[in-house]
Design a protein around this motif. Structure first.
Motif, short mmCIF file in Angstrom:
data_model
loop_
_atom_site.label_atom_id
_atom_site.label_comp_id
_atom_site.label_asym_id
_atom_site.label_seq_id
_atom_site.Cartn_x
_atom_site.Cartn_y
_atom_site.Cartn_z
N VAL A 286 0.82 -1.22 0.00
CA VAL A 286 0.00 0.00 0.00
C VAL A 286 0.85 1.27 0.00
O VAL A 286 0.50 2.26 -0.63
CB VAL A 286 -0.99 0.00 1.18
N ALA A 362 7.35 3.96 8.48
CA ALA A 362 6.07 3.32 8.81
C ALA A 362 6.15 1.84 8.51
O ALA A 362 7.10 1.35 7.91
CB ALA A 362 4.94 3.96 8.01
N GLY A 363 5.10 1.14 8.93
CA GLY A 363 4.95 -0.27 8.56
C GLY A 363 5.18 -1.22 9.70
O GLY A 363 4.75 -2.36 9.67
N ASP A 384 7.57 8.98 12.50
CA ASP A 384 6.98 7.64 12.51
C ASP A 384 5.49 7.81 12.25
O ASP A 384 4.85 8.67 12.86
CB ASP A 384 7.24 7.06 13.92
N TYR A 386 1.67 5.64 11.52
CA TYR A 386 1.02 4.34 11.67
C TYR A 386 -0.24 4.29 10.81
O TYR A 386 -1.09 5.20 10.89
CB TYR A 386 0.66 4.13 13.15
N GLN A 388 -2.56 1.44 7.73
CA GLN A 388 -2.79 0.08 7.24
C GLN A 388 -3.17 0.10 5.77
O GLN A 388 -3.62 1.14 5.26
CB GLN A 388 -3.97 -0.54 8.00
N ASP A 480 -4.98 -3.85 16.19
CA ASP A 480 -3.72 -3.55 16.89
C ASP A 480 -4.04 -3.17 18.33
O ASP A 480 -5.05 -2.51 18.60
CB ASP A 480 -3.00 -2.36 16.23
N ARG A 506 3.39 -6.98 5.93
CA ARG A 506 2.31 -7.64 6.66
C ARG A 506 2.00 -8.98 6.01
O ARG A 506 1.68 -9.05 4.83
CB ARG A 506 1.10 -6.73 6.61
O1 PRX Z 1 0.30 -3.66 13.00
C1 PRX Z 1 0.37 -2.40 12.38
C2 PRX Z 1 1.68 -2.27 11.61
O2 PRX Z 1 1.41 -2.71 10.29
C3 PRX Z 1 0.01 -3.02 10.14
C4 PRX Z 1 -0.48 -2.59 8.78
O3 PRX Z 1 0.32 -3.13 7.78
P1 PRX Z 1 -0.02 -2.85 6.26
O4 PRX Z 1 -1.43 -3.18 6.00
O5 PRX Z 1 1.01 -3.54 5.44
O6 PRX Z 1 0.12 -1.28 6.08
C5 PRX Z 1 1.32 -0.62 6.26
C6 PRX Z 1 1.12 0.86 6.03
C7 PRX Z 1 2.26 1.69 6.57
C8 PRX Z 1 -0.66 -2.29 11.26
O7 PRX Z 1 -1.92 -2.84 11.59
N1 PRX Z 1 2.17 -0.88 11.56
C9 PRX Z 1 2.09 -0.03 10.53
N2 PRX Z 1 2.70 1.13 10.81
C10 PRX Z 1 3.17 1.03 12.08
C11 PRX Z 1 2.83 -0.26 12.56
N3 PRX Z 1 3.14 -0.65 13.82
C12 PRX Z 1 3.79 0.22 14.59
N4 PRX Z 1 4.17 1.46 14.20
C13 PRX Z 1 3.88 1.90 12.95
N5 PRX Z 1 4.26 3.12 12.56
#
Ligand code: PRX
Length: 571
Positions: A286, A362-363, A384, A386, A388, A480, A506
C-alpha cells in the motif's frame, strides 16, 4: 490553527473541512454531498462529483509544467536510470491505456499487475486509472499459489507482467510463476501483456500472451482521454492478509482517495510541486500505491522509483540518490534503517542530505535505538506514522504541515485529522478514557476519505471482519493493541490477530501455511512469528513431511516456494 483544533474541526465540522481539502484536486463535475453515511458502516465520499486519478496525478501537471520531472526510475539491479517528465509520463500512460483498450479492457474491469519495480508498472497502474479500470497489483515475489487465489478473486481481463525481477543481482523469473498461477486458477485472463527486459526466457502462449514493446510501437501516438468517473467509482483493489487464508481485496474509491492523498502530502509529508519524493517501498504494497505512485504525483512532485537493495552496491546508495536528485521527503521502514545502520553507519555523513526535510518511517514499530540513531545521524525530523492497507494513508502521525510538534520515542504520534481514534476494552467494548490504558485501537465511523470502501465483492465480509469484533458497538477495528499517554500520543503494541510483520511487510500466517501445504511432500505445517532483531519478526515454519528422507532437498525447495522467504530475502 493548531493541531488539536485542526483535528477537532475535521470531525465536528466534517463537511466544511473536507470541502476545503477537496479543492486540492481537480473535479470535472462538483460533488453535491460531502459524505453519505446513511448506510453505515459504508461511507461514500464526495457523492455526485466526477474526477479521475490519472488526470490529477499526471495530466493536470503535464498541462502546466510539461518539462518538470515526474518519474525518476533508478535500478541498481540492471544499472539504469531514466527520468520521465510529466509530458513524457502522460505519453507513456496514453500508450499503455491504448494497449489495454485494444486488449479488451473496459471501464470497471480488473487488470492484475505482477511486476518488478520498473516504469511500465507505474504506466500500467496510471493507465488503469485513466480508463476507469481497476488495477490489482500483486507483489512481484509472490508464489504461484498466492497469485492464483488473487487471480480467482479479482478475475482480471488482462494480467500485466514482465519476464523477470532482479534481487541483489539474482534474476527472479516471473513468467513461469505466472503461467503456473494461471494454470492453477479457475479464472483465465483473456490476455497477458508481457514486458521483456531481456533478463529471462519468456515463452509466449499464442493467442493469450502479447508483447508490450511491439504494441507500444503500434500505439506510439495514441491519445486516450481520461474517463471521468464518479468519485465513488473503485480505483483499485489491493490484497492484504488477515486471520483466514483467503486474502481480502481492499477496495478503494477514486475521489476520496485523491483528496486524502493530496491533503496528506500537504499536512503530513510536506511535499511541494517541483520537489522530489523518495519512497523506498514496492508497488506491491500500500505504501507503494499511495506514496510511490499517486500521492507525490498528485502533489506535482517527482517520484523516485527504486529497483534494488538498500545495501547494493553499498549502504550509501539511497543517500547518494537523495543528494543527486535533491530529495525533499523520504519514506522508508524501520527495518531498512536497521539494515543500513548495521552495514555502514557512516554512509550518511558522506553525502549532502541538506535537501531533505524529514524522513518518514512506517509499517512496523520504530524502536528507540533505531529512532535515536537515525535522528542523530540525519539531523532531521524522523516522523513515525502508523496506518494500514485498509486506510491507505496515516491514522497516527505528527502533522508538521499543520503545526510543528515534538515526537516521542516509540510513538507514531497522535490521531490524524479525519480519524476519530479510540481505545476500547476488547471484552466490554467500553472506551478506555484516561492515559496509559491498553486496549484495541478502533476508529469510529465514518472512516475518512481514501479508506477502504469494502472488501472486493464481499460487503458482508467487510462488516463482519472490521466492524463486528468489538462487543456492543459498530466501530472499525485495526486489530492492533495500543495505549495513549496523557498528551494524546499513541503507542502501538502489536496485533491482536495472527498477522505477523516481517521487515515492515504484513503477512498472514494462515496464508503462508496454505502456500507451503501445496508442496507435495508436506503433510502438515504451522507458521508462527518469531522476534528478530533486524526484521522485527520472521516467520518460522514447522512442517511434518510425508517423506522425511527428502527433507534436505525439500527444505531448499520450500524456501524458494514460500512467499515469506522471498520477502525476507528481498532485504
Ligand atoms: O500492526 C500495524 C503495523 O502494520 C500493520 C499494517 O500493515 P499494512 O497493512 O502492510 O500497512 C502498512 C502501512 C504503513 C498495522 O496494523 N504498523 C504499521 N505502521 C506502524 C505499525 N506498527 C507500529 N508502528 C507503525 N508506525
Amino acid at each position: 490553527m493548531g493541531f488539536e483544533d485542526f483535528h477537532r474541526r475535521s470531525l465536528q465540522d466534517r463537511d466544511a473541512f473536507w470541502t476545503e481539502q477537496a479543492a486540492l484536486i481537480d473535479w470535472q463535475t462538483p460533488f453535491t454531498q460531502v459524505c453519505d453515511h446513511s448506510n453505515p458502516p459504508f461511507a461514500r465520499w464526495f457523492v455526485g462529483g466526477t474526477t479521475n486519478l490519472c488526470h490529477n496525478a499526471v495530466d493536470r501537471h503535464a498541462a502546466t509544467h510539461p518539462d518538470r520531472q515526474a518519474l525518476i526510475w533508478v535500478s541498481t539491479e540492471v544499472g539504469q536510470e531514466i527520468v520521465y517528465t510529466f509530458a513524457e509520463l502522460q505519453a507513456e500512460v496514453e500508450r499503455m491505456s491504448a494497449i489495454l483498450l485494444s486488449l479488451g479492457v473496459q471501464q470497471g474491469d480488473r487488470v492484475l499487475v505482477y511486476m518488478p519495480m520498473i516504469p511500465e508498472a507505474a504506466f500500467a497502474m496510471l493507465a488503469c486509472a485513466r480508463i476507469g479500470a481497476l488495477h490489482s497489483v500483486v507483489f512481484g515475489g509472490f508464489a504461484s499459489v498466492s497469485l492464483a487465489s488473487r487471480i480467482d478473486d479479482a478475475q482480471p481481463t488482462v494480467v500485466v507482467s514482465a519476464d523477470a525481477g532482479s534481487r541483489g543481482g539474482k534474476v527472479v523469473p516471473y513468467k513461469g510463476l505466472l503461467d503456473e498461477a494461471i494454470r492453477l486458477s479457475s479464472h483465465k485472463p483473456a490476455h497477458v501483456l508481457m514486458v521483456n527486459r531481456g533478463l529471462s526466457d519468456m515463452p509466449m502462449q499464442a493467442g493469450r500472451d502479447v508483447d508490450y514493446a511491439g504494441l507500444r510501437q503500434a500505439h506510439l501516438n495514441a491519445q486516450v482521454p481520461c474517463v471521468w468517473v464518479e468519485s465513488t467509482h473503485p480505483s483499485y483493489t489491493l490484497y492484504t492478509s488477515g486471520t483466514t487464508g483467503k486474502p481480502k481485496g481492499v477496495q478503494r474509491d477514486t475521489g476520496g482517495y485523491a483528496v486524502a492523498l493530496a491533503a496528506s502530502m500537504k499536512h503530513i509529508f510536506l511535499g511541494q510541486p517541483g520537489e522530489t519524493y523518495f519512497s523506498t517501498s514496492d508497488i506491491g504494497w500500500v505504501v507503494g500505491h499511495s506514496y510511490i505512485i499517486y500521492g507525490p504525483l498528485i502533489a506535482g512532485m517527482a517520484t523516485l522509483m527504486y529497483e534494488g537493495l538498500p545495501t547494493r552496491p553499498d549502504a550509501a546508495v539511497w543517500w547518494s540518490l537523495v543528494e543527486r536528485y535533491r530529495v525533499t521527503s523520504m519514506f522508508s521502514a524501520p527495518t531498512a534503517v536497521r539494515v543500513l545502520k548495521k552495514q555502514d553507519p557512516a554512509a550518511l555523513s558522506r553525502h549532502d542530505l541538506s535537501s531533505l526535510r524529514a524522513l518518514f518511517l512506517a509499517g512496523e514499530p520504530l524502536d528507540e535505538p533505531t529512532a535515536k540513531w537515525i535522528a542523530e545521524a540525519l539531523g532531521k525530523p524522523i516522523i513515525d506514522n502508523y496506518w494500514q492497507t485498509e486506510t491507505g494513508w496515516p491514522i497516527l502521525s505528527l502533522c508538521n504541515g499543520v503545526e510543528s510538534a515534538d515526537s516521542k520515542f516509540g510513538s507514531p504520534g497522535k490521531a490524524v485529522y479525519g480519524y476519530d481514534v479510540k481505545l476500547v476494552d476488547e471484552n466490554t467494548g467500553q472506551d478506555l478514557v484516561g492515559p496509559d490504558k491498553k486496549g484495541v485501537v478502533v476508529i469510529e465511523g465514518p472512516l475518512p476519505p481514501g479508506c477502504m470502501q469494502t472488501v472486493w465483492r464481499d460487503d458482508e465480509r467487510f462488516i463482519k471482519t472490521y466492524w463486528s469484533s468489538i462487543p456492543g458497538r459498530q466501530v472499525y477495528s485495526t486489530f492492533d493493541w495500543g495505549i495513549r499517554d496523557k498528551d494524546g500520543y499513541f503507542f502501538i503494541l502489536g496485533r491482536t490477530d495472527d498477522v505477523i510483520n516481517v521487515a515492515g511487510h504484513r503477512l498472514g500466517t494462515r496464508e503462508i501455511e496454505e502456500s507451503i501445504s501445496s508442496h507435495p511432500n508436506v503433510a502438515e505445517v504451522a507458521v508462527v512469528g518469531v522476534a528478530d532483531q533486524l526484521k522485527g519478526q520472521v516467520a518460522m515454519a514447522f512442517a511434518i513431511l510425508k517423506d522425511v528422507s527428502r527433507a534436505a532437498d525439500d527444505a531448499s525447495a520450500l524456501k524458494l516456494e514460500g512467499e515469506i522467504m522471498k520477502v525476507v530475502e528481498a532485504l
